[in-house]
Design an enzyme around this catalytic site. Structure first.
Site, PDB file in Angstrom:
ATOM      1  N   ASP A  96      -2.337  -1.785   9.954  1.00 18.84           N
ATOM      2  CA  ASP A  96      -2.507  -1.799   8.498  1.00 18.84           C
ATOM      3  C   ASP A  96      -3.108  -3.110   7.973  1.00 18.84           C
ATOM      4  OD1 ASP A  96      -1.358   0.716   8.245  1.00 18.84           O
ATOM      5  OD2 ASP A  96       0.659  -0.083   7.890  1.00 18.84           O
ATOM      6  N   ALA A 104       3.803  -1.382   4.153  1.00 22.67           N
ATOM      7  CA  ALA A 104       3.054  -2.386   4.916  1.00 22.67           C
ATOM      8  C   ALA A 104       3.334  -3.809   4.458  1.00 22.67           C
ATOM      9  CB  ALA A 104       1.543  -2.089   4.880  1.00 22.67           C
ATOM     10  N   GLY A 105       4.578  -4.086   4.103  1.00 22.43           N
ATOM     11  CA  GLY A 105       4.932  -5.436   3.632  1.00 22.43           C
ATOM     12  C   GLY A 105       4.653  -6.515   4.662  1.00 22.43           C
ATOM     13  N   LYS A 125       0.845  -1.215   0.000  1.00 21.27           N
ATOM     14  CA  LYS A 125       0.000   0.000   0.000  1.00 21.27           C
ATOM     15  C   LYS A 125       0.862   1.239   0.000  1.00 21.27           C
ATOM     16  CE  LYS A 125       0.938   1.389   4.380  1.00 21.27           C
ATOM     17  NZ  LYS A 125       1.696   2.587   4.704  1.00 21.27           N
ATOM     18  N   GLY A 182       7.529   1.460   4.558  1.00 21.61           N
ATOM     19  CA  GLY A 182       6.325   2.286   4.576  1.00 21.61           C
ATOM     20  C   GLY A 182       5.267   1.787   3.608  1.00 21.61           C
TER      21      GLY A 182
HETATM   22  O1  C5P Z   1       0.137  -1.694  14.272  1.00 17.98           O
HETATM   23  P1  C5P Z   1       1.552  -1.782  13.797  1.00 17.98           P
HETATM   24  O2  C5P Z   1       2.333  -2.841  14.537  1.00 17.98           O
HETATM   25  O3  C5P Z   1       1.708  -1.885  12.320  1.00 17.98           O
HETATM   26  O4  C5P Z   1       2.220  -0.395  14.206  1.00 17.98           O
HETATM   27  C1  C5P Z   1       3.604  -0.245  14.272  1.00 17.98           C
HETATM   28  C2  C5P Z   1       3.951   0.938  15.132  1.00 17.98           C
HETATM   29  O5  C5P Z   1       3.539   2.147  14.513  1.00 17.98           O
HETATM   30  C3  C5P Z   1       3.285   0.961  16.489  1.00 17.98           C
HETATM   31  O6  C5P Z   1       4.033   0.223  17.422  1.00 17.98           O
HETATM   32  C4  C5P Z   1       3.301   2.449  16.821  1.00 17.98           C
HETATM   33  O7  C5P Z   1       4.597   2.841  17.267  1.00 17.98           O
HETATM   34  C5  C5P Z   1       3.113   3.088  15.481  1.00 17.98           C
HETATM   35  N1  C5P Z   1       1.715   3.465  15.182  1.00 17.98           N
HETATM   36  C6  C5P Z   1       1.133   4.493  15.911  1.00 17.98           C
HETATM   37  N2  C5P Z   1      -0.162   4.845  15.644  1.00 17.98           N
HETATM   38  C7  C5P Z   1      -0.864   4.233  14.656  1.00 17.98           C
HETATM   39  C8  C5P Z   1      -0.282   3.198  13.900  1.00 17.98           C
HETATM   40  C9  C5P Z   1       1.019   2.830  14.181  1.00 17.98           C
HETATM   41  O8  C5P Z   1       1.763   5.067  16.806  1.00 17.98           O
HETATM   42  N3  C5P Z   1      -2.119   4.622  14.434  1.00 17.98           N
END
Ligand code: C5P
Length: 326
Positions: free
Chosen positions: A153, A117-118, A17, A115
């Site tokens: 994601d 979302a792999g 994405k 960046g």
């Molecule tokens: O949910 P995911 O593990 O992909 O998110 C990775 C990191 O991105 C989280 O640990 C957080 O530090 C940050 N994040 C955030 N707020 C979001 C999405 C991601 O702070 N809405």
């Protein structure tokens, strides 16, 4: 009950994405940030194969396969195991006999820590593949719940297309978008960027001034209706960019290069370092990619289009079903 005969293997294709808008708001108590984002799934894919095995395992091939962990921290493996646990809880005993360990093989093309979302894409693909293998397609809502627990994601990569994400980015609403957008991606050949590190830098940059509550861009939504690139270009926006640039200042040169070469829009995708350039046509994409390759900064340059569908089965052999849902 149906007999399972032959070798079972399910293959799922899943896109990466880019974020056409990323408006990050204040940090929440749970550490996540409230945000409004517009995702678009683009034609750069991983393929995830699952087949029944004696023990859970994961392997990764492809140019950056070596940088993906193959232990319990692998998010596709976590996805398969989380779905198995949920299915064992909600199904009756008779229906659970197919739910057993799988081996997962990931053919990786989506760049790692870029960046795009792999990792989340592989998790979404593993969910769709295991649901198919285990005959759980009827339980679509359960897939979405498990997806949201795995990462912000992951739900979007189940859907694909063009969609707005709110909350942590995991509350998905499709956007009315007709037509095709042409993108040139600049992919870093060096170090990726860690998403948590970029969000931490965002917090540091906002220590004194709290970011405003995020809002969906009406200009972008209007432009997406017909995927008009001239209107979309100026409406592309990512307020994480100062944080990504603070950690990788050389990205500014990439953004400048694309703009100088006539891109209609330029932005860092998500937390970066991938940079996406919007162009008006396939020919425009070819021109810009050749210009970027000649001018630098050096990186992998790819031409993709969007939107494309989310994680979906592309091959399936000898599957069984316990829910009669196929
Ligand atoms: O949910 P995911 O593990 O992909 O998110 C990775 C990191 O991105 C989280 O640990 C957080 O530090 C940050 N994040 C955030 N707020 C979001 C999405 C991601 O702070 N809405």
């Amino acid at each position: 009950m149906s007999e399972v005969t032959g070798r079972q293997r399910v293959s799922v294709q899943v896109p990466g994405k880019i974020n056409l808008q990323l408006s990050v708001g204040p940090r929440r108590e749970d550490g996540y940030h409230e945000l409004v984002t517009v995702f678009q799934a683009v034609s750069l894919y991983d393929i995830v194969h699952v087949e029944p095995a004696k023990a859970w395992s994961v392997s990764v091939s492809g140019p950056q396969g070596d940088s993906v962990p193959v232990d319990e921290s692998n998010i596709a493996l976590q996805a398969a195991q989380a779905l198995a646990q949920r299915a064992l809880k909600i199904l009756d005993a008779d229906a659970t006999s197919l739910i057993a360990p799988v081996s997962i093989a990931i053919e990786k093309q989506i760049p790692v820590a870029a960046g795009m979302a792999g990792g989340s894409a592989d998790a979404a693909a593993a969910l769709v593949a295991c649901a198919h293998l285990w005959g759980l397609e009827a339980a679509r809502e359960d897939l979405e719940v498990v997806a949201g627990e795995l990462g912000a994601d992951v739900p979007f990569l189940l859907h694909g297309g063009t969609a707005v994400g709110t909350g942590r980015g995991d509350d998905i609403t499709p956007v009315l978008a007709q037509g095709e957008a042409h993108w040139v991606l600049w992919l870093s050949e060096g170090e990726g960027l860690s998403t948590p590190a970029v969000y931490a830098e965002f917090d540091r940059l906002h220590e004194q001034v709290e970011p405003p509550a995020p809002e969906l861009s009406p200009e972008l939504v209007a432009a997406l209706r017909t995927m008009d690139p001239v209107a979309m270009g100026p409406a592309l926006h990512n307020n994480l960019t100062p944080a990504s640039l603070s950690l990788q200042p050389a990205l500014q040169d990439v953004l400048d290069a694309g703009r100088e070469l006539g891109a209609l829009g330029a932005l860092v995708s998500g937390s970066g370092p991938t940079v996406a350039f919007l162009v008006g046509s396939q020919a425009g994409a070819l021109d810009l990619s050749m210009g970027l390759a000649a001018r630098g900064p050096g990186g992998d340059i790819m031409r993709v289009t969007g939107p494309v569908p989310g994680a979906h089965v592309v091959d399936s052999r000898g599957r069984g079903s316990r829910l009669g849902s196929h």
